[in-house]
Design an enzyme around this catalytic site. Structure first.
Site, PDB file in Angstrom:
ATOM      1  CB  CYS A 104      -1.183  -4.781  13.110  1.00 27.19           C
ATOM      2  SG  CYS A 104      -2.176  -4.899  11.640  1.00 27.19           S
ATOM      3  NE  ARG A 156      -3.260  -5.727   2.950  1.00 23.10           N
ATOM      4  CZ  ARG A 156      -3.846  -4.756   3.643  1.00 23.10           C
ATOM      5  NH1 ARG A 156      -4.910  -4.135   3.142  1.00 23.10           N
ATOM      6  NH2 ARG A 156      -3.413  -4.432   4.833  1.00 23.10           N
ATOM      7  CD  GLN A 179      -0.382  -1.422   5.388  1.00 20.56           C
ATOM      8  OE1 GLN A 179       0.190  -2.124   6.214  1.00 20.56           O
ATOM      9  NE2 GLN A 179      -1.690  -1.359   5.295  1.00 20.56           N
ATOM     10  CG  ASP A 203       0.967  -0.133   9.406  1.00 16.48           C
ATOM     11  OD1 ASP A 203       0.023   0.530   9.865  1.00 16.48           O
ATOM     12  OD2 ASP A 203       0.946  -1.367   9.258  1.00 16.48           O
ATOM     13  CG  HIS A 258       0.338  -0.854  14.579  1.00 17.70           C
ATOM     14  ND1 HIS A 258       1.176  -1.212  13.563  1.00 17.70           N
ATOM     15  CD2 HIS A 258      -0.921  -1.087  14.134  1.00 17.70           C
ATOM     16  CE1 HIS A 258       0.462  -1.672  12.552  1.00 17.70           C
ATOM     17  NE2 HIS A 258      -0.808  -1.603  12.860  1.00 17.70           N
ATOM     18  CE  LYS A 269     -13.196   1.661   8.374  1.00 18.14           C
ATOM     19  NZ  LYS A 269     -12.617   1.081   7.164  1.00 18.14           N
ATOM     20  CG  HIS A 280      -4.644  -0.774  13.625  1.00 18.97           C
ATOM     21  ND1 HIS A 280      -4.054  -1.861  13.046  1.00 18.97           N
ATOM     22  CD2 HIS A 280      -5.315  -1.249  14.703  1.00 18.97           C
ATOM     23  CE1 HIS A 280      -4.352  -2.949  13.734  1.00 18.97           C
ATOM     24  NE2 HIS A 280      -5.112  -2.605  14.756  1.00 18.97           N
TER      25      HIS A 280
END
Length: 661
Positions: free
Chosen positions: A355, A384, A402, A404, A406, A487, A533
RNA sequence: GCCGGGGUAGCUCAGUGGCAGAGCAACCGCCUUGUAAGCGGUAGGUCGUGGGUUCAAUCCCCACCCUCGGCUCCA
């Protein structure tokens, strides 16, 4: 209408009323209704409260009987079996302290502390099981009594964990676990099985231990007292318990079946990927067969995002520490990041999320309201440093990619955007064979959040509205939101009913603030965009693992690494087999051929174990007539199928997502 | 990170303080097969890594790595 003092009337769930002699209990009621019911009964619900069967019923009460084969009944069985476990352990292990032992899904556990930090072995479990069976055979009653907290403290004077619970209940700061164990402050309830064993408990319990017996102790594990990582670690014994021998056997069978579809096992069996020790924990390499499936997943995802108005972006795996200071992640999640690399021009970290980099792309130039919503998409690989004990195959991994996205939008666009996101996510998940979803709305935790009440309210309302607009049932998880916003989490149920959390849609007004993101609004003012997200698969790795378990390795044809295998009956047919292969390859299918230097049966078996969707067998007849023998996965063999007909079948199969095998 | 169980051939696993074992897979040969295991042979191991004890360690001890079951955690 006053009733006769020697008779009581109780109302049953079907609204019928039964008369019983005064002093009658749940057992008496069940017996008056039927012998079988009496045998199956484990507890009653009296005026909405679960109660022991042996308690005298009051006149006018609304009563239902809880039977062993219901969820509530199994819960009672399991809780009672936990008491038997505790008694067995206390008898076999001098000085053992017992703490809590609730019923859980499919079973129960009980936490113990053994003297001198001793631990349970597998052999101990066998001995404990035998002792438990003896207690069951002894037909001990569960006798309830209530007492003051002071008296209870005396009863449990040698049980520090029990005393701690009693004290917490007395002080009024009991949590739900404590309350289950001890009842209320003015009347601490205990259940006694014998002169030597009594346990703190709210109940209810079965009338006697002879009602139990269909249980198995499963495993020993360490567990922190009250879930506190800094507190003492206890020894937990897990067990499962059921209403009948057959129900227990079925459960154990289900576990075996689940183990067969464990993605880690299938990944090895099917040569999909591996976790080389030399790489370090939680890092995978993808082999060619796993790579095919992964590529197909990614291709499909890219295609859908392309069509969905997303812009594709790419960002590096490393970033200067300033970036993560700005985003706040270094402050909140440093422990979960790989350690820094000190360079002569600064400190760099492997990125734990994408992000912040997408924020930089947004901020690179001035943005107009005309550009919004701006949907950025990346298959972004992140690292991670998950704690060593938490790694679990592909489902919890340290390096992962991911899918991912945005989305930067205006406040006014937020609700529509979330609603269409939900459509998008569900549509993609359905293509992968999932049809059963659970939705969870996580709301603000006032102690762990940033931002104004107003914007939290707006974001939460937008998420809620999107769910409602789709007519979706959802649960609310108060306080489970991320620190930056609320979320929606989407769980899917797999082929054997297990739940996996995959997709998440999150509202974020924190990062736009931290990065100073703006757009020029219609009135020429500068405004701050909202950031959504969204991870759909969650991570490619995790989603792949879930898919593997969902399909038990039998990927639908469009995803299967090898879609068709062609087998010649004998060497003489090899040339024709090769022609069949060639035609299928030209049509874009993934096909191979196993030459006839082994028996046909053996080659078929090998192909079946590889879970190949179609095995084609060709012999004399097929060479003569341009046909194939079709042996489909999970279906019946068809001989002499014209090649064109098979091609149509294959095309139709690949075009739609097949149901799971 | 914490508690407990493991790491032996590509896979699944047995085994022992004194030359390392099986089944399947692989490879070679025979068999030429019509829908889930044909027969024979060959090869394959730093017994996770590093230290220590011992005349001798895959085995016993210590540390570390990886892994499994849980706990805690999961942006």
């Amino acid at each position: 209408m006053p009733s006769n003092s020697s008779v009581i009337k109780v109302r049953l769930p079907d609204e019928s009323v039964r008369e019983l002699p005064a002093g009658s209990t749940g057992i008496d009621l069940a017996q008056s209704i039927g012998k079988r019911l009496a045998q199956a009964a484990v507890a009653t619900v009296v005026n909405g409260v679960e109660t022991d069967l042996g308690v005298a019923l009051a006149d006018g009460a609304q009563v239902s009987i809880v039977t062993a084969d219901s969820d509530a009944g199994r819960h009672v069985l399991r809780h009672s079996t936990a008491h038997v476990l505790a008694q067995a352990v206390v008898q076999l292990f001098e000085g053992a302290k017992f703490s809590i032992g609730p019923a859980i899904e499919d079973g129960f556990y009980y936490d113990f502390e053994l003297p001198n930090n001793k631990t349970f072995s597998d052999a101990d479990l066998v001995a404990i099981t035998e002792r438990m069976q003896q207690i069951v055979a002894a037909d001990q009653p569960f006798v309830r009594s209530e007492m003051s907290a002071d008296d209870a403290l005396k009863v449990f004077s040698d049980q520090p964990y029990k005393c701690e619970i009693i004290q917490r209940v007395t002080k009024g700061d009991a949590d739900s676990v404590d309350a289950l164990e001890a009842g209320s402050a003015d009347a601490v309830s205990v259940y006694r099985n014998s002169d030597s064993f009594v346990d703190l408990c709210r109940g209810p319990h079965v009338p006697s231990t002879s009602r139990l017996g269909h249980f198995a102790l499963m495993k020993v594990a360490g567990a922190y007292w009250r879930g506190n990582e800094k507190g003492p670690m206890l020894q937990r014994i897990y067990g499962t318990a059921w209403e009948s021998k057959s129900a227990l056997a079925e459960h154990l069978h289900r576990l075996e079946e689940a183990e067969k579809r464990d993605h880690r096992r299938l990944a090895v069996e099917m040569d999909l990927l591996s976790f080389p020790q030399e790489l370090g924990g939680g890092l995978a390499v993808w082999h060619p067969k796993g790579g095919i499936v992964r590529k197909l997943m990614e291709d499909y995802s890219r295609e859908r995002h392309q069509n969905g108005g997303y812009k594709f972006v790419f960002t590096p795996h490393l970033a200067n520490s300033h970036l993560f200071e700005t985003s706040g992640h270094l402050q909140f999640y440093k422990d979960g990041m790989y350690p820094p690399m000190e360079m002569d021009n600064g400190t760099y970290y492997p990125k734990p999320m994408n992000c912040p980099m997408h924020c930089l792309i947004y901020r690179d130039r001035q943005r107009s309201y005309r550009e919004l919503p701006l949907r950025l998409f990346e298959l972004g690989t992140v690292y991670r440093y998950e704690r060593a004990g938490t790694l679990h195959g592909l489902l919890r991994i340290r390096g992962f990619t991911q899918d991912d996205s945005h989305i930067f939008c205006t406040e006014e666009q937020m609700a529509d955007e979330i609603a269409s996101l939900l459509d998008f996510v569900l549509s993609v998940l359905r293509r992968f064979g999932f049809s059963d979803f659970d939705f969870k709305l996580s709301t603000r935790n006032p102690d762990k959040s940033v931002g104004s009440d107003e914007i939290w309210q707006k974001s939460t309302d937008a998420l809620r509205e999107a769910l409602n607009r789709h007519g979706l049932q959802f649960t609310v998880a108060p306080g489970d939101a991320a620190f930056y916003g609320p979320k929606i989490d989407i769980d899917v149920r797999d082929a054997i009913g297990r739940k996996w959390q995959l997709s998440t849609i999150q509202c974020d007004f924190n990062l736009p603030e931290r990065f100073g993101l703006e757009y020029i609004a219609t009135d020429n003012s500068r405004k701050r965009p909202i950031m959504l997200h969204r991870a759909l698969f969650g991570s490619i790795e995790r989603f792949f693992g879930v898919l593997l378990e969902h399909y038990g390795g039998a990927f639908p044809t469009w995803l299967a690494p090898v879609q068709v295998r062609v087998l010649a009956v004998a060497s003489a047919h090899e040339e024709y087999a090769a022609k069949v292969v060639q035609q299928l390859v030209e049509d874009g299918y993934r096909v191979d051929q196993l030459v006839a230097d082994e028996q046909l049966g053996k080659r078929i078996r090998a192909s079946k174990l590889e879970r190949i969707p179609y095995v084609l067998v060709v012999g004399d007849d097929d060479v003569a007539n341009s046909t194939v023998g079709v042996n489909p996965r999970g279906g019946d063999v068809r001989r002499d199928v014209p090649m064109n007909e098979f091609l149509q079948q294959l095309s139709a199969d690949v075009g739609e997502t097949r149901s799971v095998a």
